[in-house]
Design an enzyme around this catalytic site. Structure first.
Site, PDB file in Angstrom:
ATOM      1  N   ASP A 115       0.844  -1.203   0.000  1.00 15.77           N
ATOM      2  CA  ASP A 115       0.000   0.000   0.000  1.00 15.77           C
ATOM      3  C   ASP A 115       0.877   1.250   0.000  1.00 15.77           C
ATOM      4  O   ASP A 115       2.087   1.174   0.198  1.00 15.77           O
ATOM      5  CB  ASP A 115      -0.888  -0.029   1.240  1.00 15.77           C
ATOM      6  CG  ASP A 115      -2.166   0.787   1.056  1.00 15.77           C
ATOM      7  OD1 ASP A 115      -2.419   1.300  -0.040  1.00 15.77           O
ATOM      8  OD2 ASP A 115      -2.915   0.899   2.043  1.00 15.77           O
ATOM      9  N   ASP A 148     -10.038   4.062  -1.199  1.00 20.80           N
ATOM     10  CA  ASP A 148     -10.955   3.153  -0.515  1.00 20.80           C
ATOM     11  C   ASP A 148     -12.387   3.560  -0.854  1.00 20.80           C
ATOM     12  O   ASP A 148     -12.713   4.748  -0.869  1.00 20.80           O
ATOM     13  CB  ASP A 148     -10.770   3.252   1.006  1.00 20.80           C
ATOM     14  CG  ASP A 148      -9.439   2.673   1.460  1.00 20.80           C
ATOM     15  OD1 ASP A 148      -8.755   2.020   0.645  1.00 20.80           O
ATOM     16  OD2 ASP A 148      -9.088   2.877   2.639  1.00 20.80           O
TER      17      ASP A 148
END
Ligand SMILES: *[C@@H]1O[C@H](CO)[C@@H](O)[C@H](O)[C@H]1NC(C)=O
Ligand SMILES: *[C@@H]1O[C@H](CO)[C@@H](O)[C@H](O)[C@H]1NC(C)=O
Ligand SMILES: *[C@@H]1O[C@H](CO)[C@@H](O)[C@H](O)[C@H]1NC(C)=O
Ligand SMILES: *[C@@H]1O[C@H](CO)[C@@H](O)[C@H](O)[C@H]1NC(C)=O
Length: 492
Positions: A190, A256
């Site tokens: 990430d 997200d």
């Protein structure tokens, strides 16, 4: 609304004639950099971690309870831990290791998953922990801190590397070899840049070379592993795209999509955004002459697929849940659910595990869908963002099968990219010619037997039904947020 449609339908044949001459470039995935021929299927913990009012904790017991329920028969094998599983300091070699206060024995979890035919995924950020600067890289006499690129900011307790230095690859190899010994099968990396939103951190400008180092480490490791790069990677620079494509198996297209700190997992506004991100991703593959005819390889990650739970928990209506399932599968994107597996409802099981839908996924995992604007839009047959949209996946090289998706995304909730506000039921109608599969076109056939696999139920009847042979158009009345997926077989 009805009269608006009648008018637009009457005006289209002229436009259709000019567009239909254009050639269909059929995008396809091929094998990814670390050797995978399809996207991962499974579960990821992040939605559960971020939701308010849950008793779920990211620890070994709670993860095991979820992943025991994954349906491996349906290929849902990956049990993916998100942020929070690892310690804030590494081991004696500066390797990234579990936080034993929450994962006392990650090897035991991996063993259990493997005995069920499942896989373990972990989460990492590029770079090593700054606090480990004084340790020696395993198998060398090189101090970890001497490898850091101190011209780049420290972030999230970490420092990125000067990737030109001897010792950097050895550190990545030591980390990945240790994960392999534990039984790790998947790495979500990430905060990759360029792209990742900073989320309050001061990120290094360009971490692309971390993907190369992890790829090389995976190549020499004792077990296969996937590498998935996250989040919202910047796809404007071809050099970065080709670097990621050559080293990773998946790239996150969007931020997200889940709600943070609310009792539901997500809203349809972010679903509209994720679909729009996919549209721009696949158009880039399909429209760039340098990419046409070559495998895409790296799969899109559209974030977790929240389709498993009823509306009160998911935050989406049932037709919107269909739309998520249809688009994530149609894209050949990662099929990693974020739902609470202890609370799957009947529809949730169908959208995740239905065997006919799975066989459609086997097709779209090779041939992802691309947009084709339907009648009534500004330029029917083009690939623009539209509230009423059609998509085609394939046809395959034998010109035997294709998948068509029709959708009405409903009014734009702010990030859908199409900016229109058509209310209520809408007719979504597209010709075989605009899809590029009419008789006489290079990918055409005289007719296509149409099987409605999922969706369109608001107006069109049950899932899993044959609806006859199409020789001119595919059309469906769809309510706001509603989609339908058809599997086509050439009749010749
Ligand atoms: C779809 O559009 C075509 C071409 O304009 C038209 O002939 C056909 O009647 C439309 N289908 C429906 C169901 O309205
Ligand atoms: C698991 O998946 C298979 C194959 O798709 C399906 O037949 C079965 O019903 C699923 N089991 C559960 C418990 O959902
Ligand atoms: C962790 O679990 C494995 C079984 O999977 C076991 O062999 C090992 O001894 C355990 N380690 C510790 C420290 O308990
Ligand atoms: C990021 O780094 C890679 C590897 O050095 C390079 O190919 C790429 O062009 C860089 N991206 C940008 C946007 O500078």
């Amino acid at each position: 609304m009805r009269s608006k449609h009648q008018i637009s339908i009457l005006t289209v044949p002229l436009i259709a004639t000019s567009v239909s001459a254009s050639q269909l470039f059929v995008p396809f995935y091929g094998t990814s950099a670390n050797g995978f021929n399809g996207p991962p299927r499974g579960w990821n913990s992040f939605g559960m971690q971020a939701r308010a009012g849950t008793s779920f904790v990211l620890n070994q017991n709670d993860v095991q309870s979820q992943c025991d329920l994954l349906n491996a028969t349906a290929g849902y094998t990956l049990c993916s831990l998100d942020s929070g599983w690892s310690g804030n300091g590494g081991d004696q070699f500066g390797r990234l290791v579990p936080d034993t206060s929450v994962f006392p024995n990650l090897t035991a979890l991996a063993d259990r998953l493997h005995s069920q035919g499942k896989l373990l995924g972990i989460y990492a950020l590029p770079g090593a922990l700054s606090g480990d600067a004084g340790v020696t890289v395993e198998g060398t006499n090189i101090k970890l801190g001497s490898l850091f690129d101190t011209s780049q900011p420290s972030y999230n307790l970490r420092q990125t590397f000067d990737f030109s230095k001897d010792g950097v690859q050895q550190w990545h190899n030591s980390v990945v070899n240790n994960w392999a010994a534990i039984g790790v099968d998947y790495i979500k990396l990430d905060f990759m840049t360029p792209g990742s939103p900073a989320a309050g951190e001061n990120l290094p400008a360009n971490n692309s070379l971390a993907a190369v180092a992890y790829h090389k480490a995976i190549q020499q490791a004792s077990r296969p592993m996937r590498l998935d790069l996250s989040w919202k990677l910047d796809r404007n620079t071809a050099a970065d795209f080709f670097l990621w494509r050559g080293n990773a198996d998946g790239i996150r297209l969007d931020q997200d999509i889940n709600n943070q700190g609310q009792s539901t997992f997500l809203g349809f506004n972010t679903v509209q955004r994720a679909i729009e991100q996919y549209r721009s991703f696949i158009n880039q593959q399909e429209e760039d002459p340098a990419r046409q005819g070559t495998p895409i390889m790296v799969r899109p990650d559209m974030d977790n697929m929240y389709t498993g739970n009823a509306q009160a928990l998911t935050g989406l209506s049932d037709v919107q849940r269909y739309t998520v399932a249809i688009h994530w599968v149609g894209a050949g994107a990662n099929q990693i659910t974020g739902s609470d597996l202890t609370q799957l409802d009947t529809l949730g099981k169908e959208l995740l595990y239905d065997s006919e839908f799975q066989s459609v996924a086997d097709f779209t995992n090779q041939y992802p869908m691309q947009p084709k604007n339907p009648f009534g839009t500004a330029n029917p047959g083009s690939q623009a963002s539209e509230q009423l949209q059609a998509w085609i996946a394939g046809p395959d090289t034998a010109n035997k099968n294709a998948v068509v998706v029709l959708a009405n995304y409903g009014p734009d909730q702010g990030q859908g990219g199409f900016g229109t506000n058509l209310q209520g039921n809408q007719l979504v109608n597209i010709s075989l010619s605009l899809l590029g599969i009419a008789e006489g076109q290079p990918n055409g056939a005289p007719g296509w037997s149409v099987r409605r696999v999922l969706g369109g139920g608001g107006a069109g009847g049950p899932d899993h039904s044959d609806i006859g042979v199409a020789t001119s158009v595919l059309a469906s009345n769809l309510g706001p947020g509603e989609s339908v997926l058809y599997f086509l077989t050439a009749t010749n």
